[in-house]
Scaffold this motif. Structure first.
Motif, PDB file in Angstrom:
ATOM      1  N   MET A   1     -25.587   7.363  64.888  1.00 55.97           N
ATOM      2  CA  MET A   1     -25.849   7.263  63.457  1.00 55.97           C
ATOM      3  C   MET A   1     -26.628   8.514  63.030  1.00 55.97           C
ATOM      4  N   SER A   2     -26.231   9.098  61.918  1.00 59.84           N
ATOM      5  CA  SER A   2     -26.907  10.298  61.432  1.00 59.84           C
ATOM      6  C   SER A   2     -28.309   9.954  60.936  1.00 59.84           C
ATOM      7  N   GLN A   3     -29.182  10.976  60.854  1.00 58.48           N
ATOM      8  CA  GLN A   3     -30.542  10.748  60.363  1.00 58.48           C
ATOM      9  C   GLN A   3     -30.533  10.235  58.930  1.00 58.48           C
ATOM     10  N   ALA A   4     -29.635  10.760  58.103  1.00 59.49           N
ATOM     11  CA  ALA A   4     -29.559  10.322  56.697  1.00 59.49           C
ATOM     12  C   ALA A   4     -29.193   8.849  56.617  1.00 59.49           C
ATOM     13  N   ARG A   5     -28.210   8.423  57.397  1.00 67.05           N
ATOM     14  CA  ARG A   5     -27.820   7.000  57.375  1.00 67.05           C
ATOM     15  C   ARG A   5     -28.917   6.111  57.933  1.00 67.05           C
ATOM     16  N   ARG A   6     -29.600   6.592  58.972  1.00 66.09           N
ATOM     17  CA  ARG A   6     -30.698   5.812  59.543  1.00 66.09           C
ATOM     18  C   ARG A   6     -31.816   5.667  58.512  1.00 66.09           C
ATOM     19  N   ALA A   7     -32.115   6.759  57.801  1.00 66.33           N
ATOM     20  CA  ALA A   7     -33.143   6.711  56.762  1.00 66.33           C
ATOM     21  C   ALA A   7     -32.737   5.742  55.658  1.00 66.33           C
ATOM     22  N   ASP A   8     -31.452   5.782  55.267  1.00 69.98           N
ATOM     23  CA  ASP A   8     -30.970   4.853  54.241  1.00 69.98           C
ATOM     24  C   ASP A   8     -31.110   3.409  54.693  1.00 69.98           C
ATOM     25  N   SER A   9     -30.753   3.131  55.939  1.00 70.52           N
ATOM     26  CA  SER A   9     -30.855   1.750  56.420  1.00 70.52           C
ATOM     27  C   SER A   9     -32.323   1.326  56.541  1.00 70.52           C
ATOM     28  N   GLU A  10     -33.207   2.263  56.882  1.00 72.91           N
ATOM     29  CA  GLU A  10     -34.636   1.942  56.928  1.00 72.91           C
ATOM     30  C   GLU A  10     -35.160   1.633  55.525  1.00 72.91           C
ATOM     31  N   LEU A  11     -34.721   2.407  54.528  1.00 73.44           N
ATOM     32  CA  LEU A  11     -35.129   2.123  53.145  1.00 73.44           C
ATOM     33  C   LEU A  11     -34.564   0.793  52.686  1.00 73.44           C
ATOM     34  N   ASP A  12     -33.295   0.510  53.042  1.00 76.40           N
ATOM     35  CA  ASP A  12     -32.698  -0.772  52.667  1.00 76.40           C
ATOM     36  C   ASP A  12     -33.481  -1.933  53.281  1.00 76.40           C
ATOM     37  N   SER A  13     -33.934  -1.755  54.521  1.00 77.76           N
ATOM     38  CA  SER A  13     -34.737  -2.795  55.177  1.00 77.76           C
ATOM     39  C   SER A  13     -36.073  -2.985  54.467  1.00 77.76           C
ATOM     40  N   LEU A  14     -36.699  -1.884  54.060  1.00 76.13           N
ATOM     41  CA  LEU A  14     -37.967  -1.976  53.334  1.00 76.13           C
ATOM     42  C   LEU A  14     -37.757  -2.658  51.982  1.00 76.13           C
ATOM     43  N   ILE A  15     -36.696  -2.304  51.280  1.00 73.83           N
ATOM     44  CA  ILE A  15     -36.392  -2.947  49.993  1.00 73.83           C
ATOM     45  C   ILE A  15     -36.201  -4.443  50.197  1.00 73.83           C
ATOM     46  N   GLU A  16     -35.461  -4.821  51.229  1.00 73.19           N
ATOM     47  CA  GLU A  16     -35.236  -6.242  51.516  1.00 73.19           C
ATOM     48  C   GLU A  16     -36.563  -6.941  51.826  1.00 73.19           C
ATOM     49  N   GLU A  17     -37.425  -6.286  52.592  1.00 70.58           N
ATOM     50  CA  GLU A  17     -38.734  -6.850  52.931  1.00 70.58           C
ATOM     51  C   GLU A  17     -39.573  -7.076  51.665  1.00 70.58           C
ATOM     52  N   ILE A  18     -39.531  -6.132  50.741  1.00 68.18           N
ATOM     53  CA  ILE A  18     -40.329  -6.227  49.515  1.00 68.18           C
ATOM     54  C   ILE A  18     -39.781  -7.295  48.577  1.00 68.18           C
ATOM     55  N   THR A  19     -38.457  -7.404  48.489  1.00 71.40           N
ATOM     56  CA  THR A  19     -37.839  -8.261  47.470  1.00 71.40           C
ATOM     57  C   THR A  19     -37.288  -9.580  48.012  1.00 71.40           C
ATOM     58  N   VAL A  20     -37.589  -9.922  49.241  1.00 72.81           N
ATOM     59  CA  VAL A  20     -36.972 -11.057  49.924  1.00 72.81           C
ATOM     60  C   VAL A  20     -37.079 -12.376  49.142  1.00 72.81           C
ATOM     61  N   ASP A  21     -38.176 -12.645  48.502  1.00 71.20           N
ATOM     62  CA  ASP A  21     -38.354 -13.929  47.817  1.00 71.20           C
ATOM     63  C   ASP A  21     -38.101 -13.857  46.316  1.00 71.20           C
ATOM     64  N   CYS A  22     -37.465 -12.805  45.859  1.00 69.05           N
ATOM     65  CA  CYS A  22     -37.281 -12.595  44.417  1.00 69.05           C
ATOM     66  C   CYS A  22     -35.944 -13.162  43.952  1.00 69.05           C
ATOM     67  N   TYR A  23     -35.955 -13.761  42.762  1.00 68.73           N
ATOM     68  CA  TYR A  23     -34.751 -14.371  42.215  1.00 68.73           C
ATOM     69  C   TYR A  23     -34.043 -13.486  41.202  1.00 68.73           C
ATOM     70  N   ASN A  24     -34.733 -12.511  40.642  1.00 72.37           N
ATOM     71  CA  ASN A  24     -34.091 -11.659  39.644  1.00 72.37           C
ATOM     72  C   ASN A  24     -34.752 -10.279  39.655  1.00 72.37           C
ATOM     73  N   GLU A  25     -34.229  -9.386  38.824  1.00 73.75           N
ATOM     74  CA  GLU A  25     -34.709  -8.008  38.803  1.00 73.75           C
ATOM     75  C   GLU A  25     -36.170  -7.905  38.369  1.00 73.75           C
ATOM     76  N   GLU A  26     -36.589  -8.736  37.433  1.00 72.30           N
ATOM     77  CA  GLU A  26     -37.986  -8.692  36.986  1.00 72.30           C
ATOM     78  C   GLU A  26     -38.932  -9.064  38.124  1.00 72.30           C
ATOM     79  N   GLU A  27     -38.567 -10.067  38.905  1.00 70.25           N
ATOM     80  CA  GLU A  27     -39.390 -10.445  40.055  1.00 70.25           C
ATOM     81  C   GLU A  27     -39.383  -9.335  41.109  1.00 70.25           C
ATOM     82  N   GLN A  28     -38.258  -8.663  41.273  1.00 72.27           N
ATOM     83  CA  GLN A  28     -38.194  -7.557  42.224  1.00 72.27           C
ATOM     84  C   GLN A  28     -39.110  -6.415  41.788  1.00 72.27           C
TER      85      GLN A  28
END
Length: 107
Positions: A1-28
């Motif tokens: 996996m390229s560094q750019a893709r790994r960085a993207d997946s790490e950011l996606d994981s962080l976003i998921e961690e932050i927004t895991v319990d959110c029901y809508n965009e305002e809660e996110q």
């Protein structure tokens, strides 16, 4: 996996961690505001080529985005977080990058 893709997946994981319990965009958005409590402030930033000191990040009732309170030449300004280039520690920089990705701002 390229560094750019790994960085993207790490950011996606962080976003998921932050927004895991959110029901809508305002809660996110609120979840991102809360996540910025762990960021290191103040930190240096740049807006349209001008240096600023980023003091904090919060939501504004009038806007559906995060707002940075910045200081320049002794005056405080409220600016859209997405309009600022941040030079922060690695943990805070990762949080800024995750917010940019979540907001769809992929410079």
């Amino acid at each position: 996996m390229s560094q750019a893709r790994r960085a993207d997946s790490e950011l996606d994981s962080l976003i998921e961690e932050i927004t895991v319990d959110c029901y809508n965009e305002e809660e996110q958005l609120t979840a991102f505001e809360n996540a910025f409590y762990d960021a290191s402030f103040p930190c240096p930033g740049t807006v349209v080529g001008e240096d600023v000191e980023v003091l904090s990040v919060s939501m504004s009732n009038r806007r559906q985005e995060l707002i940075a309170t910045c200081r320049r030449d002794g005056r405080r300004h409220e600016l859209a977080l997405l309009d600022i280039t941040i030079q922060a520690d690695p943990t805070s920089s990762r949080l800024f990058a995750a917010y940019r990705r979540w907001a769809g701002d992929q410079d």
